[in-house]
Scaffold this motif. Structure first.
Motif, mmCIF file in Angstrom:
data_model
loop_
_atom_site.group_PDB
_atom_site.id
_atom_site.type_symbol
_atom_site.label_atom_id
_atom_site.label_comp_id
_atom_site.label_asym_id
_atom_site.label_seq_id
_atom_site.Cartn_x
_atom_site.Cartn_y
_atom_site.Cartn_z
ATOM 1 N N ASP A 198 5.613 -13.034 4.096
ATOM 2 C CA ASP A 198 5.533 -11.934 3.128
ATOM 3 C C ASP A 198 6.325 -12.272 1.864
ATOM 4 O O ASP A 198 5.866 -12.047 0.746
ATOM 5 C CB ASP A 198 6.081 -10.635 3.732
ATOM 6 C CG ASP A 198 5.167 -10.049 4.794
ATOM 7 O OD1 ASP A 198 4.042 -10.557 4.975
ATOM 8 O OD2 ASP A 198 5.586 -9.081 5.457
ATOM 9 N N ALA A 199 7.534 -12.805 2.057
ATOM 10 C CA ALA A 199 8.394 -13.135 0.922
ATOM 11 C C ALA A 199 7.767 -14.217 0.046
ATOM 12 O O ALA A 199 7.802 -14.147 -1.187
ATOM 13 C CB ALA A 199 9.761 -13.600 1.430
ATOM 14 N N GLY A 218 1.647 -11.013 -11.265
ATOM 15 C CA GLY A 218 1.222 -9.831 -10.512
ATOM 16 C C GLY A 218 2.396 -9.014 -10.009
ATOM 17 O O GLY A 218 3.566 -9.352 -10.237
ATOM 18 N N LYS A 219 2.109 -7.940 -9.301
ATOM 19 C CA LYS A 219 3.146 -7.047 -8.794
ATOM 20 C C LYS A 219 3.700 -7.510 -7.445
ATOM 21 O O LYS A 219 4.817 -7.151 -7.070
ATOM 22 C CB LYS A 219 2.575 -5.628 -8.637
ATOM 23 C CG LYS A 219 2.176 -4.983 -9.960
ATOM 24 C CD LYS A 219 1.604 -3.586 -9.708
ATOM 25 C CE LYS A 219 1.190 -2.919 -11.009
ATOM 26 N NZ LYS A 219 0.612 -1.568 -10.774
ATOM 27 N N GLY A 220 2.938 -8.252 -6.694
ATOM 28 C CA GLY A 220 3.390 -8.690 -5.372
ATOM 29 C C GLY A 220 3.122 -7.668 -4.298
ATOM 30 O O GLY A 220 3.821 -7.606 -3.287
ATOM 31 N N ASP A 247 -2.985 -9.570 -5.548
ATOM 32 C CA ASP A 247 -2.506 -8.192 -5.622
ATOM 33 C C ASP A 247 -3.575 -7.231 -5.112
ATOM 34 O O ASP A 247 -4.739 -7.297 -5.530
ATOM 35 C CB ASP A 247 -2.166 -7.818 -7.075
ATOM 36 C CG ASP A 247 -0.675 -7.767 -7.340
ATOM 37 O OD1 ASP A 247 0.099 -7.623 -6.372
ATOM 38 O OD2 ASP A 247 -0.286 -7.863 -8.515
ATOM 39 N N GLY A 248 -3.187 -6.360 -4.195
ATOM 40 C CA GLY A 248 -4.110 -5.361 -3.680
ATOM 41 C C GLY A 248 -5.081 -5.890 -2.642
ATOM 42 O O GLY A 248 -5.889 -5.125 -2.100
ATOM 43 N N LYS A 249 -5.013 -7.187 -2.370
ATOM 44 C CA LYS A 249 -5.904 -7.783 -1.377
ATOM 45 C C LYS A 249 -5.253 -7.745 0.006
ATOM 46 O O LYS A 249 -4.104 -7.356 0.164
ATOM 47 C CB LYS A 249 -6.243 -9.221 -1.765
ATOM 48 C CG LYS A 249 -6.904 -9.370 -3.140
ATOM 49 C CD LYS A 249 -8.249 -8.678 -3.190
ATOM 50 C CE LYS A 249 -9.026 -9.058 -4.456
ATOM 51 N NZ LYS A 249 -8.357 -8.673 -5.707
ATOM 52 N N THR A 250 -5.986 -8.195 1.029
ATOM 53 C CA THR A 250 -5.494 -8.139 2.404
ATOM 54 C C THR A 250 -5.132 -9.528 2.915
ATOM 55 O O THR A 250 -5.942 -10.454 2.859
ATOM 56 C CB THR A 250 -6.548 -7.506 3.331
ATOM 57 O OG1 THR A 250 -6.850 -6.186 2.855
ATOM 58 C CG2 THR A 250 -6.019 -7.399 4.756
ATOM 59 N N ILE A 261 2.804 -14.330 -6.097
ATOM 60 C CA ILE A 261 2.044 -13.363 -6.900
ATOM 61 C C ILE A 261 2.846 -12.949 -8.125
ATOM 62 O O ILE A 261 2.329 -12.913 -9.254
ATOM 63 C CB ILE A 261 1.685 -12.121 -6.053
ATOM 64 C CG1 ILE A 261 0.704 -12.487 -4.941
ATOM 65 C CG2 ILE A 261 1.078 -11.028 -6.943
ATOM 66 C CD1 ILE A 261 0.433 -11.356 -3.959
ATOM 67 N N GLN A 262 4.119 -12.652 -7.931
ATOM 68 C CA GLN A 262 4.961 -12.189 -9.036
ATOM 69 C C GLN A 262 5.171 -13.285 -10.080
ATOM 70 O O GLN A 262 5.165 -13.011 -11.286
ATOM 71 C CB GLN A 262 6.297 -11.701 -8.483
ATOM 72 C CG GLN A 262 6.185 -10.418 -7.680
ATOM 73 C CD GLN A 262 7.466 -10.043 -6.966
ATOM 74 O OE1 GLN A 262 8.369 -10.878 -6.792
ATOM 75 N NE2 GLN A 262 7.562 -8.795 -6.530
#
Length: 356
Positions: A157-158, A169-171, A144-147, A164-165
């Motif tokens: 992306d999906a 995390g938020k994804g 999360d929040g990383k690049t 993450i979720q």
């Protein structure tokens, strides 16, 4: 890179192609291993989907061992076209190519008429990794929040978002387009994580570095089989020349069966048959060892006793993954409009041409 869903397989493996110094569009050794006359053989073109690697190995083995010749075929292995192997097969530029059911679905939604006739890989091998030196990333939620070092795929992306979720995390993550290679993009500090294959880049990282900390899709909520890698042809060839499809498919199947049973010998064949790829024998042998030990092409015991046929399409695993991508709005049509209905795996592949 288009915004539409593209091949994760090609994207992940493409990163390593540059790292090793061989070009994805490089030449391959297409000379027949036999010196006998091939004028009475049917000429067939097989297109790589990226640089030569162990996903393609069964085709190189079939050529080297004379399986194609025994089937009456003179197979020319050619570099991937700029438009991609799927488009080349759809347009009749190549008779066959390496691809995967995910790509067949994507291209079909955009109007292509292609089908998978043999599936090599039976379970996911994609890994999503940060450098081991980045101790802030211990599990997917830390992404999360990383690049993300990406090739621009909606599919990737999906997958990352779901992992993450699932981990709490938020994804949400930033993205940067991969430059020379995913490894180099991460090592330069421009990205924190990227996608690789356990059977190829994962082997490279283990043998030569950089050390990675990786997460796999099935462990973090991504359903089905994302990596249904196999052989494709177009619908017209299937309709007009089914005997050709059968001969090529079964000779190729025999090549993969030999490679699975004789991984070291097959690895050396790949090295010898694709000299311009500059593959290291010890690396290719390790890749094949990982494939065999991980049973990526199926359970060897079941293949031996006949309860599983190497080359069988995994319709169930593919459909589960397709449905996931549709839920994540990862599919678009030729005008980049989101398509909410998933393609149907049963319409995109057939087992009718493999040897039982």
């Amino acid at each position: 890179m288009k915004k539409s869903l593209v091949s994760k397989a090609a994207a992940l493996v493409g990163a390593l192609a540059m790292t090793f110094g061989f070009a994805a569009c490089g030449q391959t050794n297409t000379a027949d291993s036999s010196n006998s006359n091939t004028s009475d053989l049917k000429k067939v073109t097989f297109m790589l989907s990226w640089a030569p690697d162990t996903n393609h190995i069964g085709v190189y083995v079939a050529k080297n061992k004379g399986y194609f010749k025994d089937a009456g075929l003179d197979v020319d292995i050619v570099a991937v076209a700029q438009a991609g192997a799927e488009q080349a097969v759809n347009n009749g530029v190549a008779d066959f190519a390496l691809s995967n059911l995910t790509n067949v679905g994507v291209y079909t939604l955009k109007g292509a008429h292609i089908k998978q006739v043999l599936q090599v890989q039976q379970k996911p091998s994609a890994i999503w990794c940060a450098l081991a030196s980045n101790t802030a990333i211990k599990s997917p939620k830390d992404l999360d929040g990383k690049t993300f070092a990406t090739f621009g795929s909606n599919e990737s992306d999906a997958v990352v978002r779901r992992m993450i979720q699932t981990d709490g995390g938020k994804g949400e993550f930033d993205k940067v387009t991969v430059g020379t290679s995913t490894f180099q993009t991460m090592e330069s500090g421009k990205a924190d994580f990227g996608g690789f294959y356990a059977t190829w880049e994962g082997v490279q990282a283990d043998m030569y570095g950089p050390k990675l900390n990786c997460f796999t899709e099935p462990d973090y909520g991504v359903p089905g089989n994302a990596d249904t890698i196999g052989i494709i042809t177009n619908d017209k060839t299937i309709k007009n020349n089914p005997d050709l499809v059968k001969m090529f498919t079964q000779a190729t199947q025999k090549g993969y069966e030999y490679a699975y049973a004789n991984p070291d010998d097959a690895a050396q064949i790949l090295v010898d048959e694709a000299p311009d790829a500059n593959l290291k024998p010890e690396f290719v042998k390790k890749s094949m060892q990982v494939i065999v030990d991980g049973q990526y092409w199926g359970d060897p015991a079941k293949i031996k006793d006949g309860s599983f046929v190497l080359g069988t399409n995994d319709f169930k695993g593919a459909q589960e993954y397709f449905d996931f991508l549709a839920e994540e709005d990862a599919y678009t049509d030729s005008h980049d409009k989101i398509i909410h209905e998933a393609p149907q795996a049963k319409d995109l592949a057939t087992d009718e041409f493999i040897g039982k």
